[in-house]
Design a protein around this motif. Sequence first.
Motif, mmCIF file in Angstrom:
data_model
loop_
_atom_site.group_PDB
_atom_site.id
_atom_site.type_symbol
_atom_site.label_atom_id
_atom_site.label_comp_id
_atom_site.label_asym_id
_atom_site.label_seq_id
_atom_site.Cartn_x
_atom_site.Cartn_y
_atom_site.Cartn_z
ATOM 1 N N PHE A 142 -8.309 4.929 -2.373
ATOM 2 C CA PHE A 142 -9.583 4.468 -2.928
ATOM 3 C C PHE A 142 -10.138 5.507 -3.921
ATOM 4 C CE2 PHE A 142 -14.232 4.071 -2.797
ATOM 5 C CZ PHE A 142 -14.396 2.730 -3.099
ATOM 6 N N PHE A 165 0.812 -1.199 0.000
ATOM 7 C CA PHE A 165 0.000 0.000 0.000
ATOM 8 C C PHE A 165 0.852 1.258 0.000
ATOM 9 C CE2 PHE A 165 -3.488 2.642 0.497
ATOM 10 C CZ PHE A 165 -3.138 3.628 1.388
ATOM 11 N N VAL A 178 -5.572 5.365 2.881
ATOM 12 C CA VAL A 178 -6.488 4.418 2.251
ATOM 13 C C VAL A 178 -7.637 5.160 1.569
ATOM 14 C CG1 VAL A 178 -8.180 2.585 2.720
ATOM 15 C CG2 VAL A 178 -5.916 2.503 3.766
ATOM 16 N N ASP A 195 -9.068 -0.693 6.016
ATOM 17 C CA ASP A 195 -9.815 -1.050 4.807
ATOM 18 C C ASP A 195 -11.072 -0.198 4.718
ATOM 19 O OD1 ASP A 195 -8.269 -3.270 3.803
ATOM 20 O OD2 ASP A 195 -9.016 -4.419 5.518
ATOM 21 N N ASP A 199 -3.880 -2.603 9.714
ATOM 22 C CA ASP A 199 -4.204 -2.183 8.362
ATOM 23 C C ASP A 199 -5.643 -1.665 8.303
ATOM 24 O OD1 ASP A 199 -1.754 -2.936 7.559
ATOM 25 O OD2 ASP A 199 -2.385 -4.767 6.525
ATOM 26 N N LEU A 211 -8.614 -2.221 -1.743
ATOM 27 C CA LEU A 211 -8.576 -1.376 -0.551
ATOM 28 C C LEU A 211 -9.841 -1.532 0.286
ATOM 29 C CD1 LEU A 211 -7.069 1.826 -2.183
ATOM 30 C CD2 LEU A 211 -5.885 0.084 -0.849
#
Length: 609
Positions: free
Chosen positions: A43, A8, A39, A128, A126, A58
Amino acid sequence: MPAKRRTFVSLFGVLLLVLTAACTSTSKDGIDRSEAASVAKGFAAAMSKKDASAASKLTDKPAEAKKLLAAVFKALPAKKVSFSVATAPSGKSSASVSFKASWDFGNKQVWAYNVPATLKAGKDGDWDVIWSPADVHPALTADTTLSYDKVAPAGPTFTDSAGQPLMSEQTVDVVQVDPTQVTDPAGTSSALAGVLNQFDPTITADSIAAQLAASPTKVVAIVTLRSADADPVLGALQQIAGVSISIQNRLLTVDSAMNSPVFTGLKAFSDKEVKAHQGWRVSLVDAKGATGSVLAEGGLETLPNIQTTMEPAIQSAAQLAIEKLPEQAAIVALRPSTGAVLAVAQNDAANAEGPIALTGQYPPGSTFKIVTSTAIISAGVATADSIEPCPGTATIEGRTIPNENKFDLGQIPFHTAFAQSCNTTMAALASKLPGDALHNTALGCGIGVDYTTPGLTTLTGKVPVTTNAAEQVESAIGQGSVVVSPFGLALCAASVVTGQTPTPDLIVGQPATADQKPAPMPAAVLPALRSMMTEVVTSGTAKQLKNISGLAGKTGTAQFGDGTHSHGWFVATYKDLAFAVLLVGADSSTPAVNVAGDFLKPILNAIPG
C-alpha cells in the motif's frame, strides 16, 4: 493458494517484511500474519507512486478508495510522494500499522505526518487495508478532500527617497453589477452613474448600460474606489438593484492625488516580488468546495519595504504644472549625479495615450541641437565662438531649411546661433559631418541606449545613421527619422551635467543595465555646451526664465504629421536636476518653457547642488 494471493505475491513479494517470530508463520487458526506486513508495504509503495488503482486494490473497498485517492493525487501537485511503514503491523486477525507520509511540492515545501491504519485478515487468510479516508490523512473524511494553494504575502510597501511611504497595500471597494439581478437596465445604469460620476466623469448611464449589455450573464466591475471614498456612498449603492461591493486589497499610492506612470511599473515589480515569495497551504475542502481547516502551511514571508528614488515634492510640482493643460503633457526629472528618477508626471490627456513620458517617441526638434552642436564642435567643423551665417532660409543638399518665422540674424557666433535656435546654421554645419556622427554622439548622452531598469519600462529614442546629406540635414534639427522620449531627453541633459550618462534607477540599490556602453560625450566640448545652454535662458529662446539663476536648457519646436503642427519641448538642467517638458501639438516651445517655470519655482530651494 487463492488467485488474489498469487497476484499480490507477484507484485509485492520483494517487499516482504520480516516480523517478530510470533508472527512469521501460519498460526493455529490458519492465518498467515506475515502477509499483513506485505500488504502494508505494498500500500505504501503504491501511494508513493501516486497509483490510486494499485493502492485501492489492497483495501477492502477498492472502488471507494480509488475515487478518493485519484481526487487527492489530482488536488495535491506534489513532485514526490513518499509513504513508508513507520510501525510494523501487530495483532492477530486485525493489525494496526503506522505510515509515515511525505508530500514534496518542490522549493522546500514538504508536508510530513504519520497516518495510523488498520489491516484485517479475511476468512480466506488474505489481508486488506480497512479503507478509510483517514488512511490518507487523519483529518480526511468521506465528505471532504484536500487542496493545495499558493499563499501570497502582503505586497511590499514602497517608500520615497526619504523612506516615507509612497505606495502600500490598501483596502478598496469594487463596485460591481450582476446583470442577472437587474430588471431595469436603464434605471440601474442611470442610478449608478448618478452616484459614481463624481469619482470618474467617464462613468455615465450609457457607459454602464453598454457594459451590462456586453456581459448579460457575468458580474461586471464598474469602478474601484478607495474605501474612504466609497464609505459615504455605500448606502446609496446598496439601494440599486443588482449592485454589490467586493472588498479587495490593492497596491495604491498613499497620497491619492499622486499620479505617475511610474506607479504601474512599481505595481508590476510588486507582483513579481509577491509571486517569488509565495507560501503554500494544504487545507480540507468540503463537498461544496468551501475551504476548511488548514492542515499544513509554510514559506510565507513578510516582504520588506522597498525604497524608491521618487521625491514627492518634485512629483507634485510636476503634476501641478501640467494637470490643467488641454494637450498631452509630460515632465520627467532625474538627478544627474546618481541617475535617480525623481518625478515622472503626465496629465489626463497624456494618460489616455499611455506612458508617453517614458516610452513615447516624438521628434525632438531643436532640443536635439544639444547633440548636433556637440558633434559639430567635436569634429572641428566649428567652435562655440566661430562666426557662422544664420539666414532666414537655406537650401542645403536640395532641402530648404527655414528658421522659425524665417528670422535672419546674419553673421553671428555659433553659440548665439544655438541660443537663438538657428536651424539654417545648424543644418549647414551638420551637413559636413559623417553619417554616423549624430548617431554616435546621441548614444554618448543615452539616446538610443536600451536600459533595463527594475520597476521602470523606458525607451530613450532612436537616431539612425544617415545615408545621405539630405537625411543628415533633417536629423541635425531633430526632424526626419530622429525620435526621443521625454525620459531620453532628460537623460541626455543629465549627461551634459556629469560628462557621462548616469545609470538610471528607480528602486534604490537596483540600477539599470544598458544594452551597450558607448563612448561618453567629449569632455573637451562640455564646458562650451553648458555655456551655450545657459545662454538659451539668459538671452535666447527661453529668456522668460532668466531670473532663475543657474538654469540652462534648450527649447524645441518639432513638426509632425503633415507639418502644419508642432510639439513644444524644453529640456533643462538646474543644479543637480535634469528634466524634460513635452507638450504634444502645442505648436510652439513657449508653453513648454512656461510650464518649466511653473514646475521649478516651487522647488528651487529643494534642489541640491
